[in-house]
Motif scaffolding. Sequence first.
Motif, mmCIF file in Angstrom:
data_model
loop_
_atom_site.group_PDB
_atom_site.id
_atom_site.type_symbol
_atom_site.label_atom_id
_atom_site.label_comp_id
_atom_site.label_asym_id
_atom_site.label_seq_id
_atom_site.Cartn_x
_atom_site.Cartn_y
_atom_site.Cartn_z
ATOM 1 N N ARG A 1 0.853 -1.187 0.000
ATOM 2 C CA ARG A 1 0.000 0.000 0.000
ATOM 3 C C ARG A 1 0.893 1.244 0.000
ATOM 4 N N HIS A 2 0.447 2.297 -0.617
ATOM 5 C CA HIS A 2 1.215 3.542 -0.682
ATOM 6 C C HIS A 2 1.488 4.105 0.719
ATOM 7 N N GLY A 3 2.479 4.970 0.810
ATOM 8 C CA GLY A 3 2.802 5.623 2.073
ATOM 9 C C GLY A 3 1.776 6.678 2.460
ATOM 10 N N HIS A 4 1.977 7.246 3.634
ATOM 11 C CA HIS A 4 1.038 8.217 4.203
ATOM 12 C C HIS A 4 0.846 9.429 3.304
ATOM 13 N N VAL A 5 -0.404 9.880 3.228
ATOM 14 C CA VAL A 5 -0.745 11.129 2.544
ATOM 15 C C VAL A 5 -1.657 11.939 3.450
ATOM 16 N N ASP A 6 -1.734 13.221 3.174
ATOM 17 C CA ASP A 6 -2.686 14.089 3.873
ATOM 18 C C ASP A 6 -3.917 14.240 2.985
ATOM 19 N N TYR A 7 -5.045 13.682 3.427
ATOM 20 C CA TYR A 7 -6.286 13.771 2.666
ATOM 21 C C TYR A 7 -7.053 15.053 2.978
ATOM 22 N N PHE A 8 -6.518 15.849 3.917
ATOM 23 C CA PHE A 8 -7.183 17.078 4.322
ATOM 24 C C PHE A 8 -6.179 18.232 4.307
ATOM 25 N N GLN B 1 -10.125 20.892 5.372
ATOM 26 C CA GLN B 1 -11.011 20.611 4.245
ATOM 27 C C GLN B 1 -10.515 19.397 3.446
ATOM 28 N N PRO B 2 -11.441 18.533 2.995
ATOM 29 C CA PRO B 2 -11.026 17.354 2.218
ATOM 30 C C PRO B 2 -10.357 17.757 0.906
ATOM 31 N N LEU B 3 -9.287 17.048 0.553
ATOM 32 C CA LEU B 3 -8.600 17.246 -0.715
ATOM 33 C C LEU B 3 -9.053 16.179 -1.709
ATOM 34 N N ASP B 4 -8.815 16.412 -2.988
ATOM 35 C CA ASP B 4 -9.151 15.430 -4.010
ATOM 36 C C ASP B 4 -8.213 14.232 -3.856
ATOM 37 N N PRO B 5 -8.715 13.065 -3.456
ATOM 38 C CA PRO B 5 -7.837 11.923 -3.191
ATOM 39 C C PRO B 5 -7.130 11.396 -4.435
ATOM 40 N N ARG B 6 -7.573 11.811 -5.608
ATOM 41 C CA ARG B 6 -6.927 11.358 -6.840
ATOM 42 C C ARG B 6 -5.571 12.020 -7.057
ATOM 43 N N VAL C 1 -3.539 13.676 -4.354
ATOM 44 C CA VAL C 1 -2.666 13.951 -3.208
ATOM 45 C C VAL C 1 -1.351 13.170 -3.326
ATOM 46 N N PRO C 2 -0.212 13.831 -3.052
ATOM 47 C CA PRO C 2 1.084 13.150 -3.070
ATOM 48 C C PRO C 2 1.433 12.602 -1.690
ATOM 49 N N LEU C 3 2.519 11.879 -1.610
ATOM 50 C CA LEU C 3 3.011 11.423 -0.315
ATOM 51 C C LEU C 3 3.366 12.621 0.562
ATOM 52 N N SER C 4 3.102 12.488 1.841
ATOM 53 C CA SER C 4 3.560 13.486 2.804
ATOM 54 C C SER C 4 5.018 13.183 3.166
ATOM 55 N N GLY C 5 5.631 14.075 3.948
ATOM 56 C CA GLY C 5 6.981 13.799 4.421
ATOM 57 C C GLY C 5 7.040 12.509 5.222
ATOM 58 N N LEU C 6 5.999 12.269 6.035
ATOM 59 C CA LEU C 6 5.917 11.032 6.799
ATOM 60 C C LEU C 6 5.831 9.835 5.863
ATOM 61 N N GLY C 7 5.020 9.963 4.811
ATOM 62 C CA GLY C 7 4.885 8.879 3.851
ATOM 63 C C GLY C 7 6.193 8.561 3.151
ATOM 64 N N GLU C 8 6.945 9.589 2.796
ATOM 65 C CA GLU C 8 8.240 9.377 2.155
ATOM 66 C C GLU C 8 9.195 8.624 3.081
ATOM 67 N N MET D 1 -9.965 3.602 8.213
ATOM 68 C CA MET D 1 -11.206 4.343 8.000
ATOM 69 C C MET D 1 -11.666 5.073 9.263
ATOM 70 N N GLU D 2 -11.350 4.548 10.428
ATOM 71 C CA GLU D 2 -11.665 5.275 11.663
ATOM 72 C C GLU D 2 -10.878 6.573 11.746
ATOM 73 N N ARG D 3 -9.646 6.557 11.278
ATOM 74 C CA ARG D 3 -8.850 7.791 11.283
ATOM 75 C C ARG D 3 -9.430 8.818 10.314
ATOM 76 N N ILE D 4 -9.896 8.355 9.165
ATOM 77 C CA ILE D 4 -10.511 9.274 8.212
ATOM 78 C C ILE D 4 -11.796 9.862 8.791
ATOM 79 N N HIS D 5 -12.605 9.038 9.440
ATOM 80 C CA HIS D 5 -13.836 9.542 10.041
ATOM 81 C C HIS D 5 -13.531 10.579 11.113
ATOM 82 N N ALA D 6 -12.488 10.357 11.901
ATOM 83 C CA ALA D 6 -12.139 11.308 12.959
ATOM 84 C C ALA D 6 -11.816 12.679 12.378
ATOM 85 N N GLN D 7 -11.257 12.704 11.170
ATOM 86 C CA GLN D 7 -10.961 13.980 10.526
ATOM 87 C C GLN D 7 -12.201 14.599 9.890
ATOM 88 N N LEU D 8 -13.136 13.753 9.484
ATOM 89 C CA LEU D 8 -14.368 14.255 8.870
ATOM 90 C C LEU D 8 -15.385 14.742 9.891
#
Length: 237
Positions: free
Chosen positions: A15-22, A27-32, A34-41, A222-229
């Motif tokens: 699976r890809h590394g961490h990204v910031d979806y917000f 505010q939600p970003l377009d998930p199509r 978003v690049p890797l975050s520094g953490l993801g790299e 998905m719980e982490r995504i919900h917490a941000q939403l």
Amino acid sequence: MSTQPVYRRRCYLVRHGHVDYFSPDGQPLDPRNVPLSGLGEDQVRQLAQVLASVSFDRALCSDYPRARQTAEGLLGDHPIELQACAQLREVRAGRLREIAPEQMQQQVSYAFDSFAEPDGSFMGGERWSDFGSRIMARFEEVLAEPDWQSLLLVSHDAVNRLLLGWALGGARGCAAGLEQDNACLNIIDIDMQAGRILRRYVRVVNLTPYDLPKASQRQTVMERIHAQLAPLTKQRP
């Protein structure tokens, strides 16, 4: 009984590394896009160290930036072509605004609960049956190719769950329980004979070199995504 030789192939499923979806203001970003975050790299660098001794002879990824960046980081100087494929994109969600606030937790935190339902869909978007057909069609095309033994496949949470569920026997329902953390490694061995799949063996599931005991990962993806939403849901008029 066939006299054709049996070839064991190995798929390194990541699976890809961490990204910031917000955005920074929540505010939600377009998930199509978003690049890797520094953490993801950093997560990808740590996984690359684990895979440094592996010789890949086929490499495939989703065409979303985060998957391509992850695959490129893992391949490093491997002299093979990386093929980006739209068929391996993540399952498409529906419109969040169309989900009633009282249904948000169920629809987001437990979005994979409907994986095995005949008419189930991901958060009101792509139907799981259509998603499964899309992913398996591309994966079976790759398995039919004759000239590889070691495949790197970098994609997304639901994609990996589906392929792991297939490797464990084909029941879509088990995919709901196969958590896939950022930059995780799965390994599947596949016995092939004369173009036919004979056996499948799952050797590794959801290995994260940056956090082997999962000490920092008590919530699901998905719980982490919900917490941000959740704060955005409360702001609705």
